[in-house]
Design a protein around this motif. Sequence first.
Motif, mmCIF file in Angstrom:
data_model
loop_
_atom_site.group_PDB
_atom_site.id
_atom_site.type_symbol
_atom_site.label_atom_id
_atom_site.label_comp_id
_atom_site.label_asym_id
_atom_site.label_seq_id
_atom_site.Cartn_x
_atom_site.Cartn_y
_atom_site.Cartn_z
ATOM 1 N N ARG A 3 1.650 -64.832 21.888
ATOM 2 C CA ARG A 3 2.321 -63.535 21.949
ATOM 3 C C ARG A 3 1.768 -62.714 23.111
ATOM 4 O O ARG A 3 0.572 -62.739 23.389
ATOM 5 N N VAL A 4 2.667 -61.963 23.767
ATOM 6 C CA VAL A 4 2.288 -61.071 24.861
ATOM 7 C C VAL A 4 2.501 -59.632 24.396
ATOM 8 O O VAL A 4 3.613 -59.254 24.016
ATOM 9 N N CYS A 6 2.730 -55.851 25.461
ATOM 10 C CA CYS A 6 3.004 -55.051 26.653
ATOM 11 C C CYS A 6 2.765 -53.582 26.320
ATOM 12 O O CYS A 6 3.416 -53.025 25.424
ATOM 13 N N ALA A 41 8.313 -56.790 28.535
ATOM 14 C CA ALA A 41 8.469 -57.298 27.168
ATOM 15 C C ALA A 41 9.844 -57.916 26.972
ATOM 16 O O ALA A 41 9.982 -58.983 26.361
ATOM 17 N N ILE A 44 10.220 -61.321 28.823
ATOM 18 C CA ILE A 44 9.589 -62.419 28.082
ATOM 19 C C ILE A 44 10.463 -62.853 26.915
ATOM 20 O O ILE A 44 10.709 -64.049 26.703
ATOM 21 N N SER A 51 7.092 -61.365 22.446
ATOM 22 C CA SER A 51 6.501 -60.166 23.042
ATOM 23 C C SER A 51 6.527 -59.017 22.049
ATOM 24 O O SER A 51 7.426 -58.906 21.217
ATOM 25 N N VAL A 75 12.401 -58.106 21.145
ATOM 26 C CA VAL A 75 11.025 -57.618 21.274
ATOM 27 C C VAL A 75 10.557 -57.048 19.935
ATOM 28 O O VAL A 75 11.297 -56.310 19.273
ATOM 29 N N HIS A 128 -0.702 -57.206 28.491
ATOM 30 C CA HIS A 128 -0.198 -56.791 29.796
ATOM 31 C C HIS A 128 -0.210 -55.274 29.879
ATOM 32 O O HIS A 128 0.396 -54.593 29.050
ATOM 33 N N GLY A 260 7.012 -60.773 34.046
ATOM 34 C CA GLY A 260 7.426 -61.207 32.715
ATOM 35 C C GLY A 260 7.633 -62.706 32.658
ATOM 36 O O GLY A 260 7.187 -63.380 31.717
#
Length: 315
Positions: A3-4, A6, A41, A44, A51, A75, A128, A260
């Motif tokens: 998972r990212v 943001c 986000a 991605i 995200s 998201v 991020h 992204g």
Amino acid sequence: MTRVFCIGELLIDFVAENQGSNLSKATNFTKKAGGAPANVACAIAKLGGKSSFIGCVGKDAFGSFLLDVLKNEGVDISMAQRSKTFTTLAFVSIAEDGERDFVFDRGADEELKYDPSIKSEFKKSILHFGAATALLGGSLEKAYGHYLFDGLCNESFIAFDPNYRSDLWTDDEATFIKKCLPFVEKSHLCKFSLEEALLLSGKENVEEACAFLHDIGADIITVTLGKDGTFVSTKTIKETVPSIAISPVDTTGAGDAFIGCLLFQIAALSNFETIFNDGATLLKMVEKANKAGAITTTKFGAIVALPDLNQLEEA
């Protein structure tokens, strides 16, 4: 797929309809969702990644619109906050060459409050930090610093994009530089425009700028060069990766689409160390990210122009 998270601003872009002119001549505007971390986000999620957005919007119709846009793009918005302060607005005009003229009316984004309960979610994830408004003060800036510390404590992969906006730092560039450098120091990956790399380093060319920023602490540096591609710098690589030929109509969100897409690919790795040790893999990732950025410039608006995986593979 890792998972990212943001972190930063989500706002309304009011885009002038009379394209090819500046804001002083604009009369009609179209409402678009914007904000660099939110764009990342969405980029991605649109590619099929995972995200989450961490930021603040107002308890107003614009705030509801923005959160709905992110949710509809896939998201996770469970960590987003809402404030009684009006949602942040940006007024944007697009010149004939696709470049932008900005005016900000800052609101709720600066009121993001640090939430210590979510730090356990950061364990070996990707964080991020998109800093267009995050270093302008308010509780958002304090939360930013806390989340950086939490990420480092949880062995997160840290990515940083200063998102420099000259009108936000008029006559105060030195403060902007001072506030950015600690994030450069702690980041595994930094994404800069050429203007940002030269500004933060005080150097006159991209190679010298990257050398300075590596000395500060950045492991991997990407410097986007528009139609000329992206300069990639690591301990072993100094190479410009070309982009694809397109006819841009709006450069809004191109850098966000780039980072992204790059983070989406990093999140798919079984081990983050791969991009530190395998230069060929990193360069291929940047090549694909260049395509994502280029595709985004072929339509007006940022989020609506972000490519999905099929568009990216066909480019």
